[in-house]
Design an enzyme around this catalytic site. Structure first.
Site, PDB file in Angstrom:
ATOM      1  N   HIS A 184       0.800  -1.221   0.000  1.00 17.83           N
ATOM      2  CA  HIS A 184       0.000   0.000   0.000  1.00 17.83           C
ATOM      3  C   HIS A 184       0.832   1.270   0.000  1.00 17.83           C
ATOM      4  CE1 HIS A 184      -3.263  -2.564  -0.179  1.00 17.83           C
ATOM      5  NE2 HIS A 184      -3.949  -1.516  -0.574  1.00 17.83           N
ATOM      6  N   GLU A 426      -9.420 -12.319  -8.037  1.00 19.51           N
ATOM      7  CA  GLU A 426      -8.101 -12.237  -7.398  1.00 19.51           C
ATOM      8  C   GLU A 426      -7.778 -13.488  -6.588  1.00 19.51           C
ATOM      9  OE1 GLU A 426      -7.889  -8.568  -5.158  1.00 19.51           O
ATOM     10  OE2 GLU A 426      -9.920  -8.775  -4.408  1.00 19.51           O
ATOM     11  N   ASP A 450      -3.333  -9.581  -5.802  1.00 24.86           N
ATOM     12  CA  ASP A 450      -3.682 -10.754  -5.000  1.00 24.86           C
ATOM     13  C   ASP A 450      -3.648 -12.038  -5.831  1.00 24.86           C
ATOM     14  OD1 ASP A 450      -4.047  -9.957  -2.301  1.00 24.86           O
ATOM     15  OD2 ASP A 450      -5.776  -8.781  -2.937  1.00 24.86           O
ATOM     16  N   CYS A 497      -7.295  -4.232 -12.536  1.00 20.72           N
ATOM     17  CA  CYS A 497      -6.966  -3.083 -11.690  1.00 20.72           C
ATOM     18  C   CYS A 497      -5.784  -3.391 -10.778  1.00 20.72           C
ATOM     19  CB  CYS A 497      -8.180  -2.628 -10.889  1.00 20.72           C
ATOM     20  SG  CYS A 497      -8.810  -3.905  -9.806  1.00 20.72           S
TER      21      CYS A 497
HETATM   22  C1  PEP Z   1      -5.427  -6.496  -6.424  1.00 21.07           C
HETATM   23  O1  PEP Z   1      -5.399  -7.383  -5.564  1.00 21.07           O
HETATM   24  O2  PEP Z   1      -4.876  -6.593  -7.534  1.00 21.07           O
HETATM   25  C2  PEP Z   1      -6.114  -5.229  -6.145  1.00 21.07           C
HETATM   26  C3  PEP Z   1      -6.259  -4.315  -7.078  1.00 21.07           C
HETATM   27  O3  PEP Z   1      -6.558  -5.032  -4.871  1.00 21.07           O
HETATM   28  P1  PEP Z   1      -5.627  -4.540  -3.641  1.00 21.07           P
HETATM   29  O4  PEP Z   1      -4.280  -4.198  -4.218  1.00 21.07           O
HETATM   30  O5  PEP Z   1      -6.313  -3.382  -3.034  1.00 21.07           O
HETATM   31  O6  PEP Z   1      -5.636  -5.759  -2.786  1.00 21.07           O
HETATM   32 MG    MG Z   2      -6.700  -7.260  -3.856  1.00 22.21          MG
END
Ligand code: PEP
Ligand code: MG
Length: 573
Positions: A184, A426, A450, A497
């Site tokens: 993050h 994911e 993920d 995404c």
């Molecule tokens: C992912 O897992 O690719 C995703 C976009 O969600 P996050 O990164 O918020 O887990």
């Molecule tokens: Mg994710």
């Protein structure tokens, strides 16, 4: 001069003075005290309490005072004072030790309370306690909001809640011991356009406050106290980066259309409503992922339905009819919310997170669904659920969504009936059953951060195994291909995404596999658009067919690099 090599997490070059942000757990001393010292220890407690209280009152000034109300009440609470006094007399231990026991006991009781209000106060209580303790141990709690001048942030790790106070105009660059490309901190750095290098192991132990630091987020290098020649070299690179970036930004008005006419959508991932401006200035066609959990990371309280409604509506309005995909709460795993102790899971990434958490806390989840549905009248909303592992889970969510819709109809509250409802792919089981799920969803969005971690069994935030985290692993590409084929066979669109969607090396591969939309940190949009506008979809489909039988991620990556170089001269872009 010292040089460190880490993981390039957010591009660009920054130079400035180091600001060390270290929040390691203090060691709490424990020693016995004679009866004659009880008064003295109690006095020390009262002084620290006053200091902590003054500090919080000063922080609360000019901000949303509600956030600090509960803490201020605790500082004034006579019960806390009498508990400490009694415990000092009974335990005959130093006050730091006594206070920690009281904080733990009271936090435990609050966390287990039946009242939601009291449960939510757990974080206030521990925050207040840690502050008093900080004064007793002469360790004032560092906060990113204390940064007052332009600095390079050097840290061990940043929690999502730490980043709330981070001002991107003051933090020029980030260097951290831990974190990978999809952590993050990396996502936040990219969305705020802050150059960042993570996974540096122990840089925070080698840098002092005020050292001169260069962060080269493009190459993944950090230089501490550079010599003149190195400083001059990096200044030149910084200018070059700014020049290239300006050219890319000029592309923002042009569509993401291949040379043979396939139009794809290039969208943005955002964490907070203030990032919408950056999406528009970088030419985003929409928002492919609004990570709603950042609203839930505010210390000290849950967002109300109204808070959420305001946040979602403001994004929808600001995007003026462009598609906005809002993901429901994805807490747990690497996203920890102050006040909810998900960390009791032995294996949080496989534990009580995302929709699993929401389904077990229907009172929270319903509020979010109500706020989302209500906001739908302000623009083009799509709702997306994270971490779906199979059709039954989706059915439970759809039942709850149906009930919330019914409730709003009864209350005569308006919302759009035609909101597309999609899911993130994911979890490997979702990709494997994407034919079944495609019949029950309006769209898919592949979350590779993920999906890669779960399919390759590699913790996305662990730099020790980062070398195994391979987006081009044949196993990952096959799951992506299967998901796209199954979605298209049932007539639903598929986006991506995860961070792979913003990786310029992956663009032709994803285009060749048939992806319909790419969503990424706004800063990445112009480059991906330029790649798409430079190729034909037919040529990349042919090229990608040849990649599928290859035996390793490294082999595939080499082939992609060669193609990008020979066909586009990519390295000189
Ligand atoms: C992912 O897992 O690719 C995703 C976009 O969600 P996050 O990164 O918020 O887990
Ligand atoms: Mg994710």
């Amino acid at each position: 001069m010292m040089e460190f090599v880490g993981i390039s997490a957010s591009p660009g070059i920054a130079r400035g003075r180091a600001f060390l942000f270290i929040e390691d757990k203090p060691t709490i001393p424990h020693y016995e005290i004679p009866a004659s010292q009880v008064d003295h220890e109690n006095e020390r407690f009262l002084t620290a309490l006053r200091q902590a209280s003054d500090e919080v009152k000063a922080l609360a000034k000019g901000r949303e005072a509600k956030l600090f109300e509960a803490q201020i009440l605790m500082f004034d609470d006579p019960d806390l004072k009498s508990r400490v006094r009694t415990a000092l007399q009974e335990a005959r231990s130093n006050v730091e030790w006594v206070l920690v026991q009281i904080i733990e006991e009271m936090s435990g009781k609050l966390a287990a309370s039946d009242s939601q209000y009291l449960r939510e106060r757990t974080i206030d209580f521990s925050d207040a306690g840690t502050r008093i303790l900080g004064h007793l141990l002469y360790r004032p709690k560092a906060r990113l909001s204390d940064v007052r001048e332009q600095v390079i942030l050097v840290t061990h790790n940043l929690m999502p809640s730490d980043t709330l106070g981070l001002d991107p105009t003051l933090v020029l660059g980030i260097a951290a011991d831990v974190g990978g490309k999809t952590s993050h901190t990396a996502i936040l750095a990219r969305s705020s356009e802050i150059p960042a290098v993570l996974g540096l192991s122990d840089i925070s132990r080698h840098v002092k406050n005020g050292d001169e630091v260069i962060v080269d987020g493009t190459a993944g290098a950090v230089i501490v106290n550079p010599d003149d020649a190195t400083r001059a070299r990096y200044e030149e690179r910084k200018r070059e980066w700014a020049r290239k970036y300006a050219i890319l930004k000029e592309l923002r008005e042009l569509p993401a259309e291949t040379m043979d006419g396939k139009l794809v959508s290039i969208e943005a991932n955002i964490e907070t409503p203030d990032e919408v401006d950056s999406v528009l200035t970088h030419g985003g066609d929409g928002i492919g992922l609004f990570r709603s959990e950042f609203l839930f990371l505010q210390p000290n309280r849950f967002p109300t339905e109204e808070d959420q409604y305001q946040a979602y509506s403001s994004v929808l309005k600001a995007m003026r009819g462009k598609s906005v995909t809002i993901r429901t709460l994805d807490l747990g795993g690497d996203k920890v919310m102050p006040g909810i102790s998900l960390e009791t899971d032995a294996n949080p990434l496989l534990g009580w997170r995302a929709v699993r958490f929401c389904l077990s806390r229907p009172e929270l989840f319903r509020l979010q669904l109500r706020a989302l549905l209500r906001s739908s009248v302000h623009g083009s909303l799509r709702i997306m659920f994270p971490l779906i592992s199979g059709a039954e889970e989706l059915a439970r969510i759809n039942t709850m969504l149906g009930e919330v819709r019914e409730e709003l109809r009864r209350e005569k509250v308006s919302f759009r009936e035609d909101i597309p409802i999609g899911i993130m792919i994911e979890v490997p089981s979702a990709a494997m059953t994407s034919d079944i799920l495609a019949a029950r969803a309006d769209f898919f969005s592949i979350g590779t951060n993920d999906l890669i971690q779960y399919s390759l069994a590699v913790d996305r935030g662990n730099q020790r195994v980062a070398y195994l985290y391979e987006p081009f692993h044949p196993g990952v590409l096959r799951l992506v291909r299967m998901t796209i084929e199954n979605a298209h066979a049932r007539g639903i669109p598929v986006g991506m995404c995860g961070e792979m969607a913003g990786d310029p090396l992956a663009t032709i591969v994803l285009l060749g596999l048939g992806l319909d939309s790419f969503s990424m940190g706004p800063i990445g949009i112009p480059l991906i658009k330029r790649i798409i506008r430079s190729v034909g979809v037919m040529e990349v489909e042919t090229f990608v067919r040849g990649l599928i039988p290859m035996s390793s991620g490294a082999e595939i990556e080499t082939a992609v690099r060669r193609w990008m170089e020979e066909r586009l001269g990519f390295s000189s872009w």
